[in-house]
Structures are given as C-alpha cells and as structure tokens.
Design an enzyme around this catalytic site. Structure first.
Site, PDB file in Angstrom:
ATOM      1  N   ASP A  41      23.861 -14.631 -15.417  1.00 13.43           N
ATOM      2  CA  ASP A  41      23.367 -15.351 -16.592  1.00 13.43           C
ATOM      3  C   ASP A  41      24.043 -16.721 -16.639  1.00 13.43           C
ATOM      4  O   ASP A  41      25.258 -16.809 -16.813  1.00 13.43           O
ATOM      5  CB  ASP A  41      23.676 -14.541 -17.862  1.00 13.43           C
ATOM      6  CG  ASP A  41      23.216 -15.252 -19.122  1.00 13.43           C
ATOM      7  OD1 ASP A  41      22.655 -16.370 -19.037  1.00 13.43           O
ATOM      8  OD2 ASP A  41      23.428 -14.691 -20.213  1.00 13.43           O
ATOM      9  N   ALA A  65      17.816 -23.231 -14.321  1.00 19.88           N
ATOM     10  CA  ALA A  65      17.949 -24.128 -15.474  1.00 19.88           C
ATOM     11  C   ALA A  65      17.077 -23.625 -16.611  1.00 19.88           C
ATOM     12  O   ALA A  65      16.118 -22.881 -16.395  1.00 19.88           O
ATOM     13  CB  ALA A  65      17.522 -25.550 -15.105  1.00 19.88           C
ATOM     14  N   TYR A 130      16.267 -31.294 -23.618  1.00 23.57           N
ATOM     15  CA  TYR A 130      16.321 -30.858 -22.212  1.00 23.57           C
ATOM     16  C   TYR A 130      17.009 -31.930 -21.353  1.00 23.57           C
ATOM     17  O   TYR A 130      17.947 -31.633 -20.612  1.00 23.57           O
ATOM     18  CB  TYR A 130      14.908 -30.575 -21.699  1.00 23.57           C
ATOM     19  CG  TYR A 130      14.813 -30.412 -20.197  1.00 23.57           C
ATOM     20  CD1 TYR A 130      15.326 -29.284 -19.551  1.00 23.57           C
ATOM     21  CD2 TYR A 130      14.206 -31.398 -19.407  1.00 23.57           C
ATOM     22  CE1 TYR A 130      15.238 -29.146 -18.176  1.00 23.57           C
ATOM     23  CE2 TYR A 130      14.107 -31.268 -18.034  1.00 23.57           C
ATOM     24  CZ  TYR A 130      14.633 -30.135 -17.420  1.00 23.57           C
ATOM     25  OH  TYR A 130      14.545 -30.010 -16.051  1.00 23.57           O
ATOM     26  N   LYS A 134      20.655 -31.707 -19.364  1.00 26.49           N
ATOM     27  CA  LYS A 134      20.803 -31.912 -17.914  1.00 26.49           C
ATOM     28  C   LYS A 134      21.769 -33.078 -17.640  1.00 26.49           C
ATOM     29  O   LYS A 134      22.577 -33.026 -16.714  1.00 26.49           O
ATOM     30  CB  LYS A 134      19.437 -32.170 -17.264  1.00 26.49           C
ATOM     31  CG  LYS A 134      18.456 -31.005 -17.335  1.00 26.49           C
ATOM     32  CD  LYS A 134      18.859 -29.809 -16.494  1.00 26.49           C
ATOM     33  CE  LYS A 134      18.696 -30.052 -15.018  1.00 26.49           C
ATOM     34  NZ  LYS A 134      18.938 -28.786 -14.248  1.00 26.49           N
ATOM     35  N   TRP A 157       8.493 -33.588 -11.918  1.00 25.07           N
ATOM     36  CA  TRP A 157       7.151 -32.984 -11.932  1.00 25.07           C
ATOM     37  C   TRP A 157       7.006 -31.928 -10.826  1.00 25.07           C
ATOM     38  O   TRP A 157       6.114 -31.999  -9.974  1.00 25.07           O
ATOM     39  CB  TRP A 157       6.091 -34.064 -11.773  1.00 25.07           C
ATOM     40  CG  TRP A 157       6.027 -35.090 -12.866  1.00 25.07           C
ATOM     41  CD1 TRP A 157       7.026 -35.448 -13.740  1.00 25.07           C
ATOM     42  CD2 TRP A 157       4.904 -35.914 -13.199  1.00 25.07           C
ATOM     43  NE1 TRP A 157       6.577 -36.437 -14.579  1.00 25.07           N
ATOM     44  CE2 TRP A 157       5.290 -36.740 -14.272  1.00 25.07           C
ATOM     45  CE3 TRP A 157       3.624 -36.042 -12.679  1.00 25.07           C
ATOM     46  CZ2 TRP A 157       4.425 -37.671 -14.852  1.00 25.07           C
ATOM     47  CZ3 TRP A 157       2.760 -36.972 -13.243  1.00 25.07           C
ATOM     48  CH2 TRP A 157       3.159 -37.769 -14.318  1.00 25.07           C
TER      49      TRP A 157
HETATM   50  N1  LIG Z   1       9.998 -27.982 -13.194  1.00 23.25           N
HETATM   51  C1  LIG Z   1      10.061 -29.312 -13.199  1.00 23.25           C
HETATM   52  O1  LIG Z   1       9.056 -30.016 -13.412  1.00 23.25           O
HETATM   53  C2  LIG Z   1      11.367 -30.004 -12.917  1.00 23.25           C
HETATM   54  C3  LIG Z   1      11.400 -31.407 -12.932  1.00 23.25           C
HETATM   55  C4  LIG Z   1      12.615 -32.051 -12.656  1.00 23.25           C
HETATM   56  C5  LIG Z   1      13.750 -31.321 -12.377  1.00 23.25           C
HETATM   57  N2  LIG Z   1      13.679 -29.966 -12.394  1.00 23.25           N
HETATM   58  C6  LIG Z   1      14.913 -29.219 -12.112  1.00 23.25           C
HETATM   59  O2  LIG Z   1      14.729 -28.572 -10.863  1.00 23.25           O
HETATM   60  C7  LIG Z   1      15.415 -27.304 -10.887  1.00 23.25           C
HETATM   61  C8  LIG Z   1      14.446 -26.215 -10.455  1.00 23.25           C
HETATM   62  O3  LIG Z   1      13.383 -26.167 -11.397  1.00 23.25           O
HETATM   63  P1  LIG Z   1      12.188 -25.143 -11.245  1.00 23.25           P
HETATM   64  O4  LIG Z   1      10.937 -25.902 -11.425  1.00 23.25           O
HETATM   65  O5  LIG Z   1      12.379 -24.290 -10.039  1.00 23.25           O
HETATM   66  O6  LIG Z   1      12.435 -24.280 -12.562  1.00 23.25           O
HETATM   67  P2  LIG Z   1      11.880 -22.827 -12.941  1.00 23.25           P
HETATM   68  O7  LIG Z   1      10.748 -22.445 -12.065  1.00 23.25           O
HETATM   69  O8  LIG Z   1      11.717 -22.849 -14.419  1.00 23.25           O
HETATM   70  O9  LIG Z   1      13.104 -21.901 -12.535  1.00 23.25           O
HETATM   71  C9  LIG Z   1      14.284 -21.934 -13.263  1.00 23.25           C
HETATM   72  C10 LIG Z   1      14.920 -20.583 -13.104  1.00 23.25           C
HETATM   73  O10 LIG Z   1      16.127 -20.584 -13.872  1.00 23.25           O
HETATM   74  C11 LIG Z   1      16.210 -19.328 -14.490  1.00 23.25           C
HETATM   75  N3  LIG Z   1      17.030 -19.301 -15.693  1.00 23.25           N
HETATM   76  C12 LIG Z   1      16.790 -19.881 -16.882  1.00 23.25           C
HETATM   77  N4  LIG Z   1      17.762 -19.550 -17.755  1.00 23.25           N
HETATM   78  C13 LIG Z   1      18.625 -18.753 -17.067  1.00 23.25           C
HETATM   79  C14 LIG Z   1      19.820 -18.086 -17.420  1.00 23.25           C
HETATM   80  N5  LIG Z   1      20.352 -18.172 -18.644  1.00 23.25           N
HETATM   81  N6  LIG Z   1      20.444 -17.350 -16.479  1.00 23.25           N
HETATM   82  C15 LIG Z   1      19.937 -17.233 -15.239  1.00 23.25           C
HETATM   83  N7  LIG Z   1      18.795 -17.835 -14.850  1.00 23.25           N
HETATM   84  C16 LIG Z   1      18.160 -18.586 -15.762  1.00 23.25           C
HETATM   85  C17 LIG Z   1      14.791 -18.967 -14.849  1.00 23.25           C
HETATM   86  O11 LIG Z   1      14.696 -17.595 -15.041  1.00 23.25           O
HETATM   87  P3  LIG Z   1      13.660 -17.007 -16.123  1.00 23.25           P
HETATM   88  O12 LIG Z   1      12.314 -17.174 -15.475  1.00 23.25           O
HETATM   89  O13 LIG Z   1      14.137 -15.604 -16.285  1.00 23.25           O
HETATM   90  O14 LIG Z   1      13.812 -17.853 -17.356  1.00 23.25           O
HETATM   91  C18 LIG Z   1      14.034 -19.451 -13.618  1.00 23.25           C
HETATM   92  O15 LIG Z   1      13.933 -18.446 -12.628  1.00 23.25           O
HETATM   93  C19 LIG Z   1      15.999 -27.160 -12.291  1.00 23.25           C
HETATM   94  O16 LIG Z   1      17.336 -27.561 -12.257  1.00 23.25           O
HETATM   95  C20 LIG Z   1      15.203 -28.128 -13.128  1.00 23.25           C
HETATM   96  O17 LIG Z   1      15.961 -28.613 -14.219  1.00 23.25           O
HETATM   97  C21 LIG Z   1      12.523 -29.286 -12.644  1.00 23.25           C
END
Ligand SMILES: NC(=O)c1ccc[n+]([C@@H]2O[C@H](COP(=O)([O-])OP(=O)(O)OC[C@H]3O[C@@H](n4cnc5c(N)ncnc54)[C@H](OP(=O)(O)O)[C@@H]3O)[C@@H](O)[C@H]2O)c1
Length: 303
Positions: A41, A65, A130, A134, A157
């Site tokens: 967690d 995240a 958010y 970060k 994105w």
């Molecule tokens: N998505 C975007 O558009 C975007 C854009 C810019 C940067 N980013 C960054 O890129 C990275 C990867 O993003 P992504 O798109 O792969 O995100 P994602 O698909 O939302 O995956 C994030 C993961 O983190 C897990 N998580 C959230 N809260 C948690 C907790 N308390 N303990 C353990 N796990 C937890 C989520 O699990 P659950 O599903 O169980 O919540 C999910 O599996 C992140 O650092 C994000 O900030 C993302």
C-alpha cells in the site's frame, strides 16, 4: 539488477512487466497483491520503507500513483499520502541502502500558461491537488537522494492496451454515438501529447539500465488536443477494424466541460534532452496509437 516495481497492475506497470530486460530480477507490487505480485500500500510509508529494507533493490520504479485527477480534489490527504508519502519513504530508505529511485511524474506539475514546451529544469506550479501531490513527491525525493540516485521521469496523457484510459473510453463512445447518430463532444483547447505505455516503458528501462539521474521528460512526439486525439482514435480504430464507423467528433471548450480539477491548457513537455540522454527516439503519437490499437485488436479488447 534487482528492481522493486510499484503499480504493477496499472497501465505503465503492465507495460514495464511486459518489457522487463532478462537480467532484471523483479519484485512486482500492487495495492492488493496476487497474480505473482506482492501487496504494498503506497499510502503506508512504513510498509514502503520496510519493502526497501527487506529486498534492497538496486532501483525502485515507482509507477504506482493516485491518478484520479478529479477525485483527488476531494481527497487531498490520500492523494498526498500516496503521491508524496511513498516517494519520500522510498527515498529515505534508498538513501540508507544505496539504491536508486525512478519516480514517475506528470505534466500536471506545470500550470500550462507558458505557451511553449516545458523543459525539465523549469520551476513547477501545479493547478490542482493531483499535480501538487506529484510535485511534492518530486521535491521531497530531491532533498533526500543525491542527483545520480534519483531519476524523475515526467510524462503526459498515458494510455495503453490495458487499464482505464482515454483511448478505451473513446472507442466505447465512438461505437455508441455512431450507432445513435449523436455527436461526440470533445475538448479542443487543451493541448498536450498522448504517450503510449510501450514506448514509455522502454524509456524507463533505458533509464534504469543506464543508471540515469536527474529530471527528464518522456512523451511520444508531436502535439494534440483531446479533440485531435479523439478524431484520430475514430479514424485509426475504424481502419483497424475495431470500430464499424467513427462518430461525428465536434470540438468544445474547457468551459463547456467543467471538471472538479483545473487542467493545464498547454502542457507539452520538451523531451529533447531526455531522448539524447537515453539514446532513444520517440514515435509520433499517431504511429504509437496505431500500434496500441493493433494490440487492442489482437487482444480482442476493443470494448
Ligand atoms: N495516466 C496518465 O495519463 C498519466 C499522465 C502523466 C503521468 N502519469 C504518471 O505515470 C505513472 C503511471 O501511471 P498509469 O497511467 O500507469 O496509472 P494507473 O494505470 O492509474 O496505475 C496506477 C496504479 O497505482 C495503484 N495505486 C493507487 N493507489 C495505490 C496505493 N495506495 N497502493 C498501491 N497501489 C496504488 C493503482 O492501483 P488501483 O487500480 O488498485 O487503484 C494502479 O494500479 C504514475 O506515476 C502517474 O502519476 C500518468
């Protein structure tokens, strides 16, 4: 090389697992564990610290995240606990073990008012919870780890063949609106760059394998509004046979589509120094989208 990966069940986490170099010993973690993953967690700083001290990884890749941008406005404590608390705990523990942190971050650390691409060294100024959470994670990790032990990789994105993302939502909406004859209204005055998870995972692995430190930006090449992106998903999705036909996509403004969190209107990231540092070229986002939609098709996951 031993790597502790967080967010292994997320979009990027899945792509990182798929592209894992053979020499990497992986400890994959997710919120609830299972499927070969350890439960961790990210809101529990003691557990994050204990995981590092127990496994002593060469790298923690913190891809997990709290990514629900709008929900974060109503849950600021939780967003900060996960997005700032976890990198702080990892950084503190890694400073003791001599390991390194690859901290994924976001274009939302910028306010989007500059009107030209943001360079990695520019000061941050997030608009919402958010982005602030970060940014706090970035800043705290920088104070705790020497520059060569910390790689902050900002992206924007993000979408891939699995997980919740704009592409999957648009595929569904194209199908529904084309069938009903209703237009699909999409915001056209927010500009950024879509980034596909396979290329982003390749950049993360290059950074880890090369021992890259510092602040970096990685996105696919080019620029788009959400409207441009939605039109391309319709065109390419139809050509790929994922959609019977595209919906009629029409541009709207941000004020026509109010959301709890304010978003940067122009959040392009300047990725040139990172491409040179990693020795990687980014694909144009339309080409990357074509490849991801092909993956959707092969997985039978068009929605
Ligand atoms: N998505 C975007 O558009 C975007 C854009 C810019 C940067 N980013 C960054 O890129 C990275 C990867 O993003 P992504 O798109 O792969 O995100 P994602 O698909 O939302 O995956 C994030 C993961 O983190 C897990 N998580 C959230 N809260 C948690 C907790 N308390 N303990 C353990 N796990 C937890 C989520 O699990 P659950 O599903 O169980 O919540 C999910 O599996 C992140 O650092 C994000 O900030 C993302």
């Amino acid at each position: 090389m031993k790597v502790l990966l967080t967010g292994a069940a997320g979009q990027l986490g899945q792509a990182l697992l798929a592209a894992r170099p053979a020499e990497v010993e992986m400890i994959a973690t997710s919120r609830s564990g299972g499927a070969g993953m350890m439960a961790l967690d990210l809101g529990d700083s003691s557990a994050c610290r204990a995981a590092v001290l127990e496994h002593r990884p060469h790298w923690v890749i913190n891809a997990g995240a709290y990514t629900a941008v709008d929900r974060a406005e109503g849950e600021p404590e939780l967003a900060h606990a996960v997005n700032a608390g976890a990198p702080v705990a990892f950084a503190r523990a890694l400073a003791e073990t001599g390991g390194r942190l690859l901290q994924l971050s976001t274009d939302f650390v910028f306010d989007g008012t500059q009107g030209s691409p943001y360079r990695p060294e520019q000061p941050v100024n997030p608009l919402g919870v958010y982005g602030a959470s970060k940014a706090a994670g970035e800043t705290a990790a920088q104070q705790l780890l020497p520059a060569q032990s910390l790689c902050i990789l900002r992206t924007s994105w993000v979408y891939g063949p699995v997980g919740n993302n704009f592409v999957r939502t648009m595929l569904r909406l194209h199908r529904e609106r084309a069938a009903s004859g209703q237009p699909l209204l999409v915001v056209a005055d927010q500009v950024g760059c879509p980034t596909a998870t396979p290329g982003l995972a390749q950049a993360c692995w290059a950074a880890a394998m090369q021992g890259t430190g510092g602040i970096h930006h990685w996105c696919d090449a080019g620029a788009a509004s959400w409207y441009d992106f939605a039109v391309a998903i319709g065109e390419i999705g139809t050509a790929a046979g994922l959609l019977p036909q595209a919906a009629d996509v029409r541009p709207i403004t941000t004020t026509d589509y109010p959301t709890p969190a304010q978003r940067p209107s122009y959040s392009l990231l300047d990725c040139i120094t990172t491409r040179i540092a990693l020795g990687l070229d980014a694909q144009h986002w339309r080409k990357a989208l074509t490849e991801v939609l092909q993956m959707h098709k092969e997985m039978g996951a068009g929605e």
